[in-house]
Write an enzyme that holds these catalytic residues in place. Sequence first.
Site, mmCIF file in Angstrom:
data_model
loop_
_atom_site.group_PDB
_atom_site.id
_atom_site.type_symbol
_atom_site.label_atom_id
_atom_site.label_comp_id
_atom_site.label_asym_id
_atom_site.label_seq_id
_atom_site.Cartn_x
_atom_site.Cartn_y
_atom_site.Cartn_z
ATOM 1 N N ARG A 1 10.004 3.485 9.397
ATOM 2 C CA ARG A 1 8.739 3.213 10.099
ATOM 3 C C ARG A 1 8.832 1.878 10.839
ATOM 4 O O ARG A 1 8.321 1.734 11.951
ATOM 5 C CB ARG A 1 7.576 3.222 9.102
ATOM 6 C CG ARG A 1 6.222 3.159 9.779
ATOM 7 C CD ARG A 1 5.095 3.409 8.790
ATOM 8 N NE ARG A 1 5.060 2.401 7.740
ATOM 9 C CZ ARG A 1 4.271 2.461 6.669
ATOM 10 N NH1 ARG A 1 3.457 3.483 6.503
ATOM 11 N NH2 ARG A 1 4.296 1.504 5.763
ATOM 12 N N LYS B 1 2.948 -0.753 12.698
ATOM 13 C CA LYS B 1 2.309 -1.623 11.717
ATOM 14 C C LYS B 1 2.487 -3.036 12.269
ATOM 15 O O LYS B 1 3.423 -3.744 11.926
ATOM 16 C CB LYS B 1 3.037 -1.438 10.381
ATOM 17 C CG LYS B 1 2.267 -1.882 9.178
ATOM 18 C CD LYS B 1 2.789 -1.187 7.935
ATOM 19 C CE LYS B 1 2.391 -1.927 6.686
ATOM 20 N NZ LYS B 1 0.957 -2.146 6.516
ATOM 21 N N GLU C 1 -9.033 5.782 9.440
ATOM 22 C CA GLU C 1 -8.537 5.180 8.200
ATOM 23 C C GLU C 1 -9.328 3.917 7.923
ATOM 24 O O GLU C 1 -10.333 3.648 8.585
ATOM 25 C CB GLU C 1 -7.035 4.904 8.296
ATOM 26 C CG GLU C 1 -6.657 3.938 9.400
ATOM 27 C CD GLU C 1 -5.163 3.590 9.442
ATOM 28 O OE1 GLU C 1 -4.470 3.738 8.425
ATOM 29 O OE2 GLU C 1 -4.707 3.138 10.506
#
Length: 340
Positions: A81, A183, A219
């Site tokens: 990721r 992220k 989220e």
Amino acid sequence: MAKNIDWSSLGFGYVQADYRYVSKYKDGKWDEGGLVTDANITLNECACVFQYAQTCFEGLKAYHTVDGRVVCFRPDLNAARMKETCERLEMPPFPEERFVEAVKMLVKANEDMVPPYGTGASLYIRPFMIGTNSVIGVKPAVEFEFRMFCTPVGPYFKGGAKPISIKVSDFDRAAPRGTGHIKAGLNYAMSLHPIVVAHEEGFAENMYLDPETRTKVEETGGANFMFVTKDGTFVTPKSDSILPSITRRSLMVVAEKYLGMKVEHREVLFSEVPDFAECGLCGTAAVISPVGHIYDHGKDIYFPSGMEEMGPWTKKLYETLTGIQMGRIEAPEGWVVEVA
Ligand code: PLP
Ligand code: COI
């Protein structure tokens, strides 16, 4: 030897460990990297990370298992990721095998910081990358630092496993469509004002809806959502502007293969939420944190599982996931990696 820390009363904070891993990128390549003791970084005022927030991070945990090993949960997925994040941010990915090796080096060196089994605490590992050379026109850096530190942590939300109250955010978190797989610091900076507002109002987190229509569940600031229907189906939102949580992806497998639940990964309308039997937040830091109440601009949604305990399915999911992570339940191939 474990450090003299009261592990059971740790919150989610930073406790400085002795060692951190550092590798630097210059002239088109990463150096050999290694452990250092200095927790500080000195940079030029014009470093790209300061001016244009060219920075990203990951989060994973190390645990003591029931039989005394020290393990991490799916570190290869954090490496993968972070590579995707780097590609989106014009940063040079840190090689995935080296990422996992660095996790092992870091945890071994700080083994005295891995909380003992049964304390409810774990060692949180924070890999991150920054653009380090000075940049004043808007363009990416050409020099970078990859760093990984660790800190022992307890529960992310005060009250441990008690259900939390959250609110539907008044703000968008500004994760542009299609960048949900990254992220990056900037997305999180945009959530700092909303989280301060939520805390001031007595809520533990924000539920973000899709910024375009504000009808779909996205989220929270630091975790994905999971819901359970009244007939025991596991439902979790699909969106290309949320982080593909490793915990959520793992829970989809746990729900289906270990608990025999039907699993739905799909768009979730906010209007469906009052019909769910259980709600929880899932992530490395959040593990599974049950949600008992959602406040939506003057209206309240209370889940039947209440404000005292996790709902029955959430509890089974929690017990199975943490059982796998801590070696009490057999893990699928490759999920649990010995690191010290
Ligand atoms: N969503 C956000 C915004 C997060 O910060 C995190 C934490 O990393 C998650 C979801 C959960 O992801 P993971 O389960 O990979 O930790
Ligand atoms: C994580 O769960 O690793 C997170 O990144 C959540 C939060 C601490 C940002």
